[in-house]
Design an enzyme around this catalytic site. Sequence first.
Site, short mmCIF file in Angstrom:
data_model
loop_
_atom_site.label_atom_id
_atom_site.label_comp_id
_atom_site.label_asym_id
_atom_site.label_seq_id
_atom_site.Cartn_x
_atom_site.Cartn_y
_atom_site.Cartn_z
N ARG A 88 53.37 44.90 111.62
CA ARG A 88 53.60 46.33 111.18
C ARG A 88 55.03 46.64 111.15
O ARG A 88 55.42 47.05 110.05
CB ARG A 88 52.91 47.50 112.17
CG ARG A 88 53.16 48.76 111.94
CD ARG A 88 52.40 49.73 112.93
NE ARG A 88 52.84 49.26 114.24
CZ ARG A 88 53.83 49.99 114.89
NH1 ARG A 88 54.54 50.54 114.21
NH2 ARG A 88 53.97 49.49 116.23
N HIS A 167 46.86 43.70 127.77
CA HIS A 167 47.73 44.84 127.43
C HIS A 167 47.70 46.10 128.38
O HIS A 167 46.82 46.34 129.06
CB HIS A 167 47.00 45.32 125.98
CG HIS A 167 47.54 44.78 125.20
ND1 HIS A 167 46.92 44.09 123.85
CD2 HIS A 167 48.76 44.60 124.40
CE1 HIS A 167 47.60 43.47 122.94
NE2 HIS A 167 49.04 44.03 123.06
#
Length: 221
Positions: A88, A167
């Site tokens: 991204r 994460h």
Amino acid sequence: MRILITGFAPFGGESVNPSYEAVRLLPDIIGDCHIVKLELPCVFYESLSVLEDAIRAHSPGVVLCIGQAGGRFAVTPERVAINIDDARIPDNSGSQPIDLPIFEDGQNAYFATVPIRAMVDAVRAVKIPSSVSNTAGTYVCNHVMYGLLHMLATVPEFEGIRGGFVHVPYATEQILDKPDKPSLSMQQITDGLQACVLACISENQRSITEMLAGSGDFSPI
């Protein structure tokens, strides 16, 4: 046993990355395991080179890589990594691969070989939100998880090493200008990661006990 735990350098304009800051705060010994801590560059492929060198240098029994997932509410062990880079934003070297395989000859996906459900239970037991995640994204975090598991599956001298990825949310100090984003304190993130490590150690000890008892179903983690 040694456990190699990695976090990332800051990226995306942030001045801190809670993944490595929390790793840095972990004890040097957890249970009966020595903890080896490593900061990875947030750079495609260079991160894998640094990781592979560390695995060769330290011969860990388990490798846990940690990354930041801003916007998540919980500590989330990842189930699967996919063979795709689709960035991204550019990495810290300016590279921004789009729709490219990580390894041309790699499998489409690899599953974590650490006990993700036990890790979630252990984190929740210390009153920190946690859940299994089924996507590590397509940025450097997924790149490192996939690269790690690919190495462990294909490099003969890495046979038997278990690997996974976790994460973590933003740290509280990161959301001063992001009031709509969830976060955990750095201490909560560190405590959550320590719980993940303890779950891996516990599963390892259980598996060894089963092997010694002749169950015939031995897996190190």
